[in-house]
Design a protein around this motif. Structure first.
Motif, PDB file in Angstrom:
ATOM      1  N   MET A 169       0.827  -1.214   0.000  1.00 48.71           N
ATOM      2  CA  MET A 169       0.000   0.000   0.000  1.00 48.71           C
ATOM      3  C   MET A 169       0.862   1.265   0.000  1.00 48.71           C
ATOM      4  SD  MET A 169      -2.660  -1.505   2.756  1.00 48.71           S
ATOM      5  CE  MET A 169      -3.711  -0.116   3.091  1.00 48.71           C
ATOM      6  N   SER A 170       1.886   1.308   0.862  1.00 51.37           N
ATOM      7  CA  SER A 170       2.703   2.534   0.899  1.00 51.37           C
ATOM      8  C   SER A 170       3.462   2.710  -0.418  1.00 51.37           C
ATOM      9  CB  SER A 170       3.653   2.537   2.095  1.00 51.37           C
ATOM     10  OG  SER A 170       4.408   1.361   2.128  1.00 51.37           O
ATOM     11  N   GLY A 171       3.929   1.602  -0.993  1.00 50.90           N
ATOM     12  CA  GLY A 171       4.623   1.680  -2.284  1.00 50.90           C
ATOM     13  C   GLY A 171       3.697   2.209  -3.364  1.00 50.90           C
ATOM     14  N   LEU A 172       2.440   1.740  -3.337  1.00 49.55           N
ATOM     15  CA  LEU A 172       1.479   2.188  -4.355  1.00 49.55           C
ATOM     16  C   LEU A 172       1.132   3.657  -4.208  1.00 49.55           C
ATOM     17  CD1 LEU A 172      -0.977  -0.806  -4.502  1.00 49.55           C
ATOM     18  CD2 LEU A 172       0.318   0.128  -6.416  1.00 49.55           C
ATOM     19  N   ILE A 173       1.011   4.105  -2.957  1.00 47.67           N
ATOM     20  CA  ILE A 173       0.701   5.526  -2.718  1.00 47.67           C
ATOM     21  C   ILE A 173       1.815   6.387  -3.332  1.00 47.67           C
ATOM     22  CG2 ILE A 173       0.717   7.285  -0.888  1.00 47.67           C
ATOM     23  CD1 ILE A 173      -1.890   6.103  -0.665  1.00 47.67           C
ATOM     24  N   ILE A 174       3.067   5.962  -3.095  1.00 47.46           N
ATOM     25  CA  ILE A 174       4.195   6.729  -3.641  1.00 47.46           C
ATOM     26  C   ILE A 174       4.175   6.659  -5.169  1.00 47.46           C
ATOM     27  CG2 ILE A 174       6.730   6.841  -3.801  1.00 47.46           C
ATOM     28  CD1 ILE A 174       6.832   5.854  -0.890  1.00 47.46           C
ATOM     29  N   ALA A 175       3.971   5.450  -5.700  1.00 47.56           N
ATOM     30  CA  ALA A 175       3.979   5.269  -7.161  1.00 47.56           C
ATOM     31  C   ALA A 175       2.898   6.133  -7.814  1.00 47.56           C
ATOM     32  CB  ALA A 175       3.764   3.799  -7.508  1.00 47.56           C
ATOM     33  N   GLU A 176       1.701   6.071  -7.253  1.00 48.56           N
ATOM     34  CA  GLU A 176       0.585   6.797  -7.875  1.00 48.56           C
ATOM     35  C   GLU A 176       0.844   8.298  -7.855  1.00 48.56           C
ATOM     36  OE1 GLU A 176      -3.297   8.812  -8.206  1.00 48.56           O
ATOM     37  OE2 GLU A 176      -2.016   8.793  -6.437  1.00 48.56           O
ATOM     38  N   THR A 221       5.033  -8.868  -5.223  1.00 49.87           N
ATOM     39  CA  THR A 221       4.474  -7.537  -4.926  1.00 49.87           C
ATOM     40  C   THR A 221       3.089  -7.424  -5.566  1.00 49.87           C
ATOM     41  OG1 THR A 221       6.698  -6.645  -4.810  1.00 49.87           O
ATOM     42  CG2 THR A 221       4.957  -5.047  -5.172  1.00 49.87           C
ATOM     43  N   THR A 222       2.252  -6.571  -4.983  1.00 52.47           N
ATOM     44  CA  THR A 222       0.844  -6.467  -5.406  1.00 52.47           C
ATOM     45  C   THR A 222       0.633  -6.308  -6.915  1.00 52.47           C
ATOM     46  OG1 THR A 222      -1.206  -5.210  -5.167  1.00 52.47           O
ATOM     47  CG2 THR A 222       0.827  -3.961  -4.921  1.00 52.47           C
ATOM     48  N   ASN A 223      -0.386  -6.972  -7.412  1.00 57.55           N
ATOM     49  CA  ASN A 223      -0.745  -6.813  -8.826  1.00 57.55           C
ATOM     50  C   ASN A 223      -1.541  -5.538  -9.075  1.00 57.55           C
ATOM     51  OD1 ASN A 223       0.532  -9.140  -9.579  1.00 57.55           O
ATOM     52  ND2 ASN A 223      -1.276 -10.431  -9.268  1.00 57.55           N
ATOM     53  N   MET A 224      -1.812  -4.795  -8.011  1.00 56.29           N
ATOM     54  CA  MET A 224      -2.478  -3.497  -8.208  1.00 56.29           C
ATOM     55  C   MET A 224      -1.544  -2.546  -8.959  1.00 56.29           C
ATOM     56  SD  MET A 224      -4.439  -1.418  -5.248  1.00 56.29           S
ATOM     57  CE  MET A 224      -5.004   0.265  -5.409  1.00 56.29           C
ATOM     58  N   ALA A 225      -0.257  -2.846  -8.936  1.00 56.97           N
ATOM     59  CA  ALA A 225       0.699  -2.014  -9.683  1.00 56.97           C
ATOM     60  C   ALA A 225       0.421  -2.099 -11.191  1.00 56.97           C
ATOM     61  CB  ALA A 225       2.125  -2.466  -9.390  1.00 56.97           C
ATOM     62  N   ASP A 226      -0.164  -3.212 -11.643  1.00 53.26           N
ATOM     63  CA  ASP A 226      -0.364  -3.388 -13.095  1.00 53.26           C
ATOM     64  C   ASP A 226      -1.317  -2.348 -13.674  1.00 53.26           C
ATOM     65  OD1 ASP A 226       0.671  -5.756 -11.831  1.00 53.26           O
ATOM     66  OD2 ASP A 226       0.431  -6.801 -13.723  1.00 53.26           O
ATOM     67  N   ASP A 246      -9.668   5.705  -2.301  1.00 50.86           N
ATOM     68  CA  ASP A 246      -9.962   6.174  -3.673  1.00 50.86           C
ATOM     69  C   ASP A 246      -9.219   5.318  -4.704  1.00 50.86           C
ATOM     70  OD1 ASP A 246     -11.490   8.164  -2.619  1.00 50.86           O
ATOM     71  OD2 ASP A 246      -9.984   9.755  -2.853  1.00 50.86           O
ATOM     72  N   LEU A 247      -7.984   4.967  -4.354  1.00 51.14           N
ATOM     73  CA  LEU A 247      -7.188   4.153  -5.296  1.00 51.14           C
ATOM     74  C   LEU A 247      -7.789   2.757  -5.455  1.00 51.14           C
ATOM     75  CD1 LEU A 247      -3.455   5.049  -4.531  1.00 51.14           C
ATOM     76  CD2 LEU A 247      -5.007   6.032  -6.198  1.00 51.14           C
ATOM     77  N   TYR A 248      -8.270   2.198  -4.342  1.00 50.95           N
ATOM     78  CA  TYR A 248      -8.927   0.883  -4.426  1.00 50.95           C
ATOM     79  C   TYR A 248     -10.139   0.960  -5.353  1.00 50.95           C
ATOM     80  CZ  TYR A 248      -6.396  -1.282  -0.477  1.00 50.95           C
ATOM     81  OH  TYR A 248      -5.458  -1.833   0.337  1.00 50.95           O
ATOM     82  N   GLU A 249     -10.903   2.042  -5.166  1.00 50.91           N
ATOM     83  CA  GLU A 249     -12.126   2.205  -5.949  1.00 50.91           C
ATOM     84  C   GLU A 249     -11.784   2.325  -7.442  1.00 50.91           C
ATOM     85  OE1 GLU A 249     -14.985   1.745  -4.444  1.00 50.91           O
ATOM     86  OE2 GLU A 249     -16.006   2.049  -6.366  1.00 50.91           O
ATOM     87  N   LYS A 250     -10.682   2.991  -7.728  1.00 51.44           N
ATOM     88  CA  LYS A 250     -10.301   3.215  -9.128  1.00 51.44           C
ATOM     89  C   LYS A 250      -9.668   1.971  -9.764  1.00 51.44           C
ATOM     90  CE  LYS A 250      -7.790   6.552 -11.933  1.00 51.44           C
ATOM     91  NZ  LYS A 250      -6.879   7.695 -11.881  1.00 51.44           N
TER      92      LYS A 250
END
Ligand SMILES: O=P(O)(O)OC[C@H]1O[C@H](O)[C@H](O)[C@@H](O)[C@@H]1O
Length: 578
Positions: free
Chosen positions: A328-335, A359-364, A447-451
């Motif tokens: 989650m923290s990595g994704l927040i930074i990435a986004e 690592t999470t597939n949410m990065a895809d 919001d990121l989860y929703e998107k």
């Protein structure tokens, strides 16, 4: 030599000092302990050498540190790279300064220049220093987030990343070839200084590193605007993060930064913590207490060598502090990086993000949304760091950021290892941005989860120590391999990736393709409905690790799906470990 012979050799040879012999004499009647200390040499794993401090070939001590360094020195001399030298840093652990000095003097005695930090520094600063000083290699004495009884030895090469194949094999072969401790060289510190072989480094590298960190900031004006409003609690877990994190946040203008007083100063016993790892929720107890007192927006922790970062953020609706996984923290930074760089025209051409297979597939979907190329590598930040070198060599991509589930993140290319100070800084910038919009990082995560989808992941580990533990881990992996799972819980297995055999098998068609990654003892199952599972032995601790993830349609759905998959997988692994 059998482990018994090696033990007897250490007990009698005059190369070993009296304290070592005394320590070994005390275990004379404990056969299992003797076996564990001498059945092998310490092995280079995911993060270099790592082991319990004590006497023995399978332990971290002056002898094993010297032997590893002599092997490294022999390798460097064969490359004729003595003059470029080696940069050396160390953390706040027991014997870290002593082991670092020992390594430096062994290199000097081999005619290799050594640049030794004057006092403790974060691992990422060493990664930076290697390139800044034009060194051929680097060493960090640290056991990262392991418990206090451990120490370790990370090796870097001239690109600033930790060594990978084939260099790791070549260096390990040199270390193994050092069979006679008497051939290990050392020299007097004053002589090394006088001869210009040893240089003590500090402030000049700190200043340059600090400048590189600050270059990654996108919106200094938003930080200035929110500097009085945002409240940050930070703990360095008694490690190396304190100085750089405090400095960078202060130089950027953050006014309300509260350091957890009980954990501020270096302490090799990590007295206030059971496990100095931001992955462990218990490690946040004192930080969360302070956060409530100060009504903080965000709570940050870095591990002892400051390469990992963990965070909690305030949920304004409930007033609770919510934990973020490394994903989650990595994704927040990435986004934040992708969105704001795109908006401000700061995104390089052919941008790339690198993550590990666990690592999470949410990065895809996130990377796709911003036309960022996503590259996957094996577990270990060294494989992320290595990609930057490949990008430069092939003129292929421009690295924007790298992340892994185990709380590691790097933004920019000034360092080639995960960097907690840069991650802290980027998260604080993202938090300031959120504050300017009247939301918190937690609201933003929702919001990121929703998107992008409700991706959730979990990790389960079983500790299996010693010779028998290692054998059990080997058996679990081979049983799983032999079993050819076709279903896990209610989910069909779609593909099985066996990174040891370099195969990806499509279970529907029977088609077998290559994994495309280096050989590694890892089994990965692609499951129906966006779910997955992966099993691998840890390369830093005596553990087998089970990673898993799902994709849900809401937070509740994701929790239910994760729980069901986790229950089935954990039961399976526990049965195999019986
Ligand atoms: O899982 P292990 O082999 O014990 O490694 C634990 C962690 O070590 C380092 O921090 C690596 O950068 C991570 O990628 C890895 O997850």
């Amino acid at each position: 030599m059998s482990y018994r012979d090696t033990y007897d050799f250490w007990m009698t040879d005059d190369y070993f000092d009296e304290d070592t012999k005394k320590e070994l004499a005390a275990i004379a009647d404990d056969e299992a302990e003797i076996e564990d200390r001498f059945y092998r040499d310490l092995v280079f794993g995911t993060g270099g050498l790592r082991g319990v401090i004590g006497a023995g070939t399978n332990r971290m001590n002056f002898y094993t540190v010297r032997k590893a360094t002599q092997g490294l020195a022999n390798f460097i001399v064969k490359q004729n790279a003595q003059d470029k030298g080696v940069a050396i840093a160390y953390d706040s652990r027991k014997y870290s300064p002593e082991f670092a000095a020992e390594a430096a003097l062994c290199l000097c005695a081999n005619g290799i220049k050594s640049y030794l930090f004057e006092s403790l520094r974060p691992t990422p600063e060493l990664s930076y220093a290697v390139r800044k000083l034009g060194c051929t290699a680097g060493i960090v004495i640290t056991a990262s987030h392991n418990p206090p009884e451990y120490n370790g030895y990370k090796v870097y090469w001239e690109d600033g990343a930790q060594i990978t194949a084939p260099k790791d094999r070549e260096i390990i072969a040199e270390v193994k070839a050092v069979t006679d401790f008497h051939t290990v060289k050392t020299m007097d510190k004053q002589e090394a200084l006088d001869k210009g072989l040893l240089t003590i480094i500090g402030a000049e590298i700190d200043d340059a590193y600090m400048e590189e960190l600050k270059k990654q900031i996108i919106h200094p004006e938003i930080i200035k605007e929110q500097s009085e409003n945002i409240k940050i609690v930070y703990t360095p877990f008694h490690g190396t993060g304190l100085v750089p994190v405090k400095r960078v946040l202060s130089e950027l203008g953050f006014k309300n930064v509260y350091i957890v007083p009980e954990q501020e100063l270096p302490d090799p016993e990590f007295t206030t913590l059971e496990y100095p790892n931001p992955e462990d929720p218990k490690a946040f107890e004192l930080a969360l207490k302070l956060a409530k007192e100060k009504n903080a927006d965000i709570v940050l922790a870095t591990d002892p060598d400051a390469d990992r970062l963990g965070i909690y953020a305030l949920d304004t609706k409930t007033g609770k502090y919510m934990p973020f996984t490394g994903n989650m923290s990595g994704l927040i930074i990435a986004e934040y990086q992708f969105r704001e760089r795109t908006k401000c025209g700061l995104m390089p051409k052919n941008p790339a993000m690198v993550k590990t297979i666990v690592t999470t597939n949410m990065a895809d979907p996130l990377a796709a949304d911003y036309n960022v190329n996503l590259i996957e590598v094996l577990t270990g930040f060294k494989f992320i760091g290595e990609q930057i070198k490949f990008f430069e060599q092939n003129n292929s991509y421009n690295f924007v950021m790298g992340m892994e589930e185990s709380y590691g993140c790097l933004v920019g290319t000034y360092a080639r290892d995960k960097d907690a100070p840069v991650a802290v800084m980027c998260l604080c910038e993202a938090a300031a941005y959120c504050k300017s919009q009247g939301i918190t990082l937690w609201d933003h995560m929702l919001d990121l989860y929703e998107k992008y989808g409700y991706y959730k992941e979990g990790l389960y580990t079983i500790t299996l120590k010693g010779v028998t533990g290692a054998e059990k881990i080997r058996k679990i992996m081979s049983s799983l391999r032999a079993e050819s799972l076709t279903q896990i819980d209610t989910l069909k297995v779609l593909k099985v990736r066996d990174y040891e055999k370099n195969t990806i098998t499509d279970l529907a068609t029977g088609e077998v393709t290559e994994s495309g990654l280096p050989q590694s003892n890892v089994l990965y199952y692609d499951l129906e409905d966006g779910a997955w599972a992966c099993v691998r032995p840890s390369g830093t601790e005596p553990k087998i690790k089970l990673y898993y993830g799902i994709k849900g349609t809401s937070l509740d759905d994701a929790d239910a799906k994760l729980e069901a998959l986790q229950t089935a997988l954990v039961e399976k692994l526990n049965k195999l470990a019986e």
